[in-house]
Design a protein around this motif. Structure first.
Motif, PDB file in Angstrom:
ATOM      1  N   ARG A 687       0.827  -1.209   0.000  1.00  0.00           N
ATOM      2  CA  ARG A 687       0.000   0.000   0.000  1.00  0.00           C
ATOM      3  C   ARG A 687       0.860   1.257   0.000  1.00  0.00           C
ATOM      4  O   ARG A 687       0.468   2.280  -0.584  1.00  0.00           O
ATOM      5  CB  ARG A 687      -0.918  -0.023   1.216  1.00  0.00           C
ATOM      6  CG  ARG A 687      -1.840   1.171   1.329  1.00  0.00           C
ATOM      7  CD  ARG A 687      -2.780   0.999   2.504  1.00  0.00           C
ATOM      8  NE  ARG A 687      -3.655   2.143   2.672  1.00  0.00           N
ATOM      9  CZ  ARG A 687      -4.606   2.219   3.585  1.00  0.00           C
ATOM     10  NH1 ARG A 687      -4.799   1.202   4.409  1.00  0.00           N
ATOM     11  NH2 ARG A 687      -5.361   3.288   3.689  1.00  0.00           N
ATOM     12  N   GLU A 725      -0.859  -9.054  -6.486  1.00  0.00           N
ATOM     13  CA  GLU A 725      -0.762  -7.608  -6.687  1.00  0.00           C
ATOM     14  C   GLU A 725       0.690  -7.140  -6.647  1.00  0.00           C
ATOM     15  O   GLU A 725       1.094  -6.264  -7.423  1.00  0.00           O
ATOM     16  CB  GLU A 725      -1.576  -6.896  -5.619  1.00  0.00           C
ATOM     17  CG  GLU A 725      -3.077  -7.145  -5.725  1.00  0.00           C
ATOM     18  CD  GLU A 725      -3.845  -6.412  -4.637  1.00  0.00           C
ATOM     19  OE1 GLU A 725      -3.417  -5.311  -4.245  1.00  0.00           O
ATOM     20  OE2 GLU A 725      -4.865  -6.951  -4.169  1.00  0.00           O
ATOM     21  N   ALA A 729       2.760  -5.235  -9.624  1.00  0.00           N
ATOM     22  CA  ALA A 729       3.427  -3.946  -9.419  1.00  0.00           C
ATOM     23  C   ALA A 729       4.901  -4.012  -9.785  1.00  0.00           C
ATOM     24  O   ALA A 729       5.489  -3.001 -10.178  1.00  0.00           O
ATOM     25  CB  ALA A 729       3.265  -3.512  -7.959  1.00  0.00           C
ATOM     26  N   ARG A 764      -9.708  -7.160  -8.265  1.00  0.00           N
ATOM     27  CA  ARG A 764      -8.615  -6.247  -7.897  1.00  0.00           C
ATOM     28  C   ARG A 764      -7.557  -6.229  -9.010  1.00  0.00           C
ATOM     29  O   ARG A 764      -6.972  -5.175  -9.303  1.00  0.00           O
ATOM     30  CB  ARG A 764      -8.004  -6.666  -6.561  1.00  0.00           C
ATOM     31  CG  ARG A 764      -8.954  -6.505  -5.384  1.00  0.00           C
ATOM     32  CD  ARG A 764      -8.271  -6.872  -4.070  1.00  0.00           C
ATOM     33  NE  ARG A 764      -7.153  -5.975  -3.780  1.00  0.00           N
ATOM     34  CZ  ARG A 764      -7.279  -4.778  -3.213  1.00  0.00           C
ATOM     35  NH1 ARG A 764      -8.481  -4.344  -2.858  1.00  0.00           N
ATOM     36  NH2 ARG A 764      -6.233  -4.015  -2.991  1.00  0.00           N
ATOM     37  N   TRP A 765      -7.270  -7.369  -9.607  1.00  0.00           N
ATOM     38  CA  TRP A 765      -6.256  -7.442 -10.668  1.00  0.00           C
ATOM     39  C   TRP A 765      -6.669  -6.567 -11.858  1.00  0.00           C
ATOM     40  O   TRP A 765      -5.857  -5.790 -12.377  1.00  0.00           O
ATOM     41  CB  TRP A 765      -6.105  -8.907 -11.086  1.00  0.00           C
ATOM     42  CG  TRP A 765      -5.135  -9.138 -12.203  1.00  0.00           C
ATOM     43  CD1 TRP A 765      -5.404  -9.125 -13.542  1.00  0.00           C
ATOM     44  CD2 TRP A 765      -3.737  -9.397 -12.082  1.00  0.00           C
ATOM     45  NE1 TRP A 765      -4.268  -9.387 -14.267  1.00  0.00           N
ATOM     46  CE2 TRP A 765      -3.221  -9.558 -13.395  1.00  0.00           C
ATOM     47  CE3 TRP A 765      -2.874  -9.529 -11.013  1.00  0.00           C
ATOM     48  CZ2 TRP A 765      -1.880  -9.833 -13.648  1.00  0.00           C
ATOM     49  CZ3 TRP A 765      -1.535  -9.819 -11.261  1.00  0.00           C
ATOM     50  CH2 TRP A 765      -1.037  -9.964 -12.552  1.00  0.00           C
ATOM     51  N   LEU A 768      -6.361  -2.852 -11.041  1.00  0.00           N
ATOM     52  CA  LEU A 768      -4.985  -2.354 -11.077  1.00  0.00           C
ATOM     53  C   LEU A 768      -4.564  -2.009 -12.504  1.00  0.00           C
ATOM     54  O   LEU A 768      -3.776  -1.082 -12.722  1.00  0.00           O
ATOM     55  CB  LEU A 768      -4.034  -3.407 -10.490  1.00  0.00           C
ATOM     56  CG  LEU A 768      -4.077  -3.585  -8.973  1.00  0.00           C
ATOM     57  CD1 LEU A 768      -3.265  -4.807  -8.558  1.00  0.00           C
ATOM     58  CD2 LEU A 768      -3.529  -2.341  -8.274  1.00  0.00           C
ATOM     59  N   TRP A 807     -13.707   3.285  -7.554  1.00  0.00           N
ATOM     60  CA  TRP A 807     -13.646   2.975  -8.989  1.00  0.00           C
ATOM     61  C   TRP A 807     -14.503   3.974  -9.781  1.00  0.00           C
ATOM     62  O   TRP A 807     -15.489   4.523  -9.251  1.00  0.00           O
ATOM     63  CB  TRP A 807     -14.178   1.571  -9.261  1.00  0.00           C
ATOM     64  CG  TRP A 807     -13.333   0.462  -8.702  1.00  0.00           C
ATOM     65  CD1 TRP A 807     -12.176   0.589  -8.020  1.00  0.00           C
ATOM     66  CD2 TRP A 807     -13.629  -0.932  -8.769  1.00  0.00           C
ATOM     67  NE1 TRP A 807     -11.703  -0.643  -7.642  1.00  0.00           N
ATOM     68  CE2 TRP A 807     -12.572  -1.604  -8.100  1.00  0.00           C
ATOM     69  CE3 TRP A 807     -14.656  -1.695  -9.315  1.00  0.00           C
ATOM     70  CZ2 TRP A 807     -12.529  -2.995  -7.970  1.00  0.00           C
ATOM     71  CZ3 TRP A 807     -14.615  -3.074  -9.202  1.00  0.00           C
ATOM     72  CH2 TRP A 807     -13.561  -3.715  -8.543  1.00  0.00           C
TER      73      TRP A 807
END
Length: 810
Positions: A687, A725, A729, A764-765, A768, A807
């Motif tokens: 985060r 995640e 990144a 979530r993927w 991102l 979002w």
């Protein structure tokens, strides 16, 4: 000339700068050392430091007389045979130390016949020695208990203080131990520790425990003497703080804090007892030292960060087998570098030695599997704490594990029940342990699997046996210990099916623990009835069971909060806290546990300020208790970190989680709890934009959660999601997709909550990557699954809503 790192004239020299010069100076004859040193033209600070060390080395020789017999020339006795000292007549010299002599004396005034030992201080002009001698006389006068030499008389002779104590005809501890077999040495060790525990209970720390100061008489009874360095355990005595201000000690046996000038409290004696134990059990010291006292002290200083080999190392097979495991662990805990990592005092050490002698699990070994199976020989009273389930934070990508269940055994009020543990229980433990040991080392299953394989057969065999009901209760408690609440609940139900066959106090115990299982299984509406039945029994004799009632308030508070009565939950915990403080005192582990739970409850009700102050106060108490590495204290750090994260204090949250991870790794074995901590720390770093620092933590969390909680457990799924995640990144998209595929594989056939995890992870993927239609589609699928779960999915739904709030619209 030896290497000498640059040193400003006013800088205090470091040890690497001092050591080579000190070695050279010690090789010069005594009378020439200072002249030689002055000729070296050293910086003033280095010169002064070396002079001080050389003077201390010269002065230490008499203080180390017991070990350094050649350190100083012999001197004639100050008192000739026949000399009258008070009511006593000198018979002969027994021995001498750095500050005086000890004589055998006999009563000379005709009032009665008695021989005794007279200690005469010959440095009468040394104020420090006189104060030390007076303190020893004062200490002996207070400690009139078996095992500690009694003070008989005291006075002054030609200006020299003296004291007469009972005469002990015996051998030093090491010589006496060498004449015994291993069981005999164990008995002797326990007796010595018991004597020191008596001194600690009297508020006295000896600070110079070594074989010469523990004489063993012909009956095998140890006697503690020479309290010249003893101090009251109150921080000071006669205005003097209990700090090692000079090297008046024996480096072979003393604690690290004594060598470095630190405060020497009861843990210093525990360290020395560890060295004595090592010598008794292994026949040697944990380290090899040579030379006079100061040189040995310097050698110890160089080795402070090196852990000695265990006592079992290098022993014959039979001795090695007897020492390996519990005794190695007990000695290792005594010899820990930091005082807070040792036993708090000799009484705690005595308790663990007693547990070993009775075949019970020792506290020095913690909860490592398969050792945990041995806990079936104890009765566990679990405090109903906050939920142990992981709460997945989808919006922040963090998991908060509320570890408020108190895992320590509560043995009060059940001493008689302990004695009733049947041979069947012991046979059960032996069966389980043999099952574990029979497996190949690389294929050993966790204790839960071993128990499950044997439990049904054994419980069916024992169910109708009156003694077997103890076994059923112990089996249920072990299932609970292994976090298998379904297995535990089934056994509690079987036990409680015929309440007429079990004692009322046993029924109450089982009812309370069954209620705890029901709560942890998500059956809160069913947990209240058995808890109420247990509390009703305890209420029949509230003075006897008040601590049990206080413990039960934890689960009662959880149920109240679950029903929406937050104020009632807080009131119940405040009531429990007041009872425990009154019964146990303000500094007790039960008090700390309740403070934890009270702070957590305030946290859950939104009172961040109250929760934060509660966490701070509870942590201060854990530090005072010296128990910052236990599960409850680590759970506090975890929940405190969640609070700070929620408040936006991410740096403070990371500090707290990092400390919890470090403590857990240092003191506890890998586990599902450690996985949750690693997951939390990793996701917080993610985060904060530190994907490189997060990835290894999350990978480790996945491995531990898979092993200890299961491949489709919330622990494992949460860590996998974070790992995916982190890989994204870091630009390692291919590896991230493999992790997502792994999540889907694990979810197939898993419980309903786990089946929602792939949709959440994919949502979530896609988010991102900015693929919003795909993200919304997978979030819709996850939402549908979570809504179908009812109350079990409510928390995740709330977090999913918060996630989607950031979002863009469809």
């Amino acid at each position: 000339m030896p290497d000498n790192p640059s040193l400003a004239e006013t800088d205090r020299p470091t040890w690497p700068q001092v050591e080579p010069w000190l070695d050279r100076a010690l090789a010069v004859p005594d009378k020439e050392r200072l002249t030689w040193l002055k000729a070296q033209a050293l910086p003033p600070a280095l010169h002064d430091e070396l002079v001080a060390l050389l003077q201390a080395e010269a002065g230490s020789r008499g203080l180390y007389a017991a070990a350094d017999v050649d350190a100083a020339p012999a001197a004639p006795a100050a008192l000739a045979s026949g000399t009258r000292v008070g009511a006593w007549r000198v018979v002969g010299l027994i021995g001498r130390g750095g500050s005086g002599e000890v004589y055998r004396v006999e009563r000379a005034d005709g009032s009665y016949q008695q021989q005794a030992a007279l200690k005469l201080l010959h440095t009468a002009d040394d104020a420090d020695e006189r104060r030390r001698f007076a303190a020893e006389r004062h200490t002996l006068a207070r400690l009139q208990v078996p095992g500690i030499v009694r003070l008989l008389d005291a006075g002054s002779h030609d200006g020299h203080p003296w004291a007469v104590t009972e005469l002990i005809d015996g051998q030093p501890l090491d010589a006496a131990g060498d004449a015994l077999d291993l069981p005999g040495r164990m008995v002797l060790l326990r007796r010595v520790v018991g004597v020191v525990a008596t001194a600690h209970a009297g508020g006295v720390v000896h600070r110079d425990l070594k074989p010469a100061n523990v004489l063993v008489d012909a009956d095998g009874a140890p006697h503690l003497l020479d309290f010249g360095l003893a101090r009251r355990d109150t921080g000071s005595i006669d205005g003097e703080v209990t700090q090692t201000l000079s090297l008046r000690l024996t480096p072979d046996w003393c604690a690290p804090e004594q060598l470095t000038g630190g405060v020497a409290g009861p843990p210093a004696d525990v360290f020395a007892l560890g060295v004595l134990a090592y010598r008794l059990l292994a026949g040697r010291l944990p380290w090899t030292l040579a030379g006079p006292g100061m040189q040995r002290a310097l050698q110890r200083l160089q080795q402070l960060d090196q852990s000695p080999l265990p006592p079992s190392h290098g022993q014959p097979p039979a001795v090695r087998q007897a020492l390996r495991g519990d005794l190695d662990a007990i000695v290792a805990r005594c010899l820990a570098r930091e005082p807070g990592q040792r036993y708090a005092d000799a009484a705690a050490l005595a308790e663990d030695l007693d547990r070993h002698a009775r075949g019970l699990p020792v506290r020095a070994r913690g909860d490592a599997a398969p050792y945990v199976l041995g806990r079936l020989l104890r009765r566990h009273r679990m405090v109903a704490g906050a939920s142990a389930a992981v709460v997945l934070s989808l919006a922040g990508g963090l998991g908060a594990t509320a570890w408020m269940a108190h895992r320590a055994a509560q043995e009060r009020d059940v001493a008689q029940a302990e004695a009733r543990i049947s041979r069947g229980v012991r046979d059960l433990v032996i069966t389980l342990l043999r099952d574990v040991q029979a497996q190949p080392p690389g294929e050993r299953q966790p204790p839960s699997a071993v128990l499950a394989r044997n439990a049904e057969r054994l419980s069916a065999t024992l169910a109708d046996d009156p003694q077997g009901r103890d076994t059923l209760l112990a089996m249920a408690q072990l299932y609970y210990q292994l976090n298998d609440y379904v297995g535990a609940a089934a056994l509690y139900e079987r036990l409680l099916a015929d309440t007429a066959a079990i004692a009322p106090e046993q029924q109450a115990q089982a009812e309370a623990e069954w209620a705890q299982c029901l709560w942890r299984m998500g059956r809160a509406d069913e947990a209240g009835a058995p808890l109420a039945r247990a509390q009703a029994f305890w209420a029949t004799d509230p003075s006897r069971w008040r601590l049990r009632l206080a413990e039960s308030r934890h689960l009662q508070a959880q149920l109240a909060r679950h029903a929406g009565d937050a104020a009632g939950a807080i009131a119940l915990l405040e009531q429990a806290l007041a009872t425990q403080r009154e019964a146990l005192g303000p500094a007790h582990v039960e008090v700390a546990v309740t403070m934890n739970n009270l702070a957590f409850t305030r946290h859950q009700t939104g009172d961040r300020d109250g929760a934060r102050s509660g966490y701070q106060a509870a942590w201060a108490l854990w530090e005072q208790l010296g128990d910052t590495d236990g599960p409850d204290a680590l759970g506090l750090l975890n929940n405190w970190a969640v609070l700070e994260m929620q408040a936006g204090q991410t740096a403070e949250a990371e500090r707290l989680w990092q400390r919890a991870v470090d403590l857990h790794r240092a003191h506890l074995p890998p586990s599902a709890e450690q996985a949750a901590l690693l997951n939390n720390l990793g996701k917080l770093r993610l985060r904060r934009g530190d994907a490189a620092g997060a990835e290894p933590l999350l990978a480790e969390a996945v491995a531990q959660a898979t092993r200890f909680a299961g491949p489709a457990s919330p622990h494992a799924m949460a860590a996998l999601q974070g790992l995916a995640e982190a890989l994204a990144a870091l630009g390692r998209e291919g590896e991230g997709l493999q992790v997502l595929a792994d999540i889907e594989t694990r979810a197939a056939g898993a419980p309903p909550l786990a089946q929602a995890m792939p949709d959440l992870a994919w949502a979530r993927w896609h988010a991102l990557a900015g693929r919003w239609p795909e993200a919304h589609a997978r979030a819709d699928a996850a939402q549908a699954r979570l809504q179908a779960l009812g109350a079990a999915g409510a928390g995740h739904l709330a977090q999913l809503k918060a996630l989607r709030g950031g979002w863009p619209a469809r």
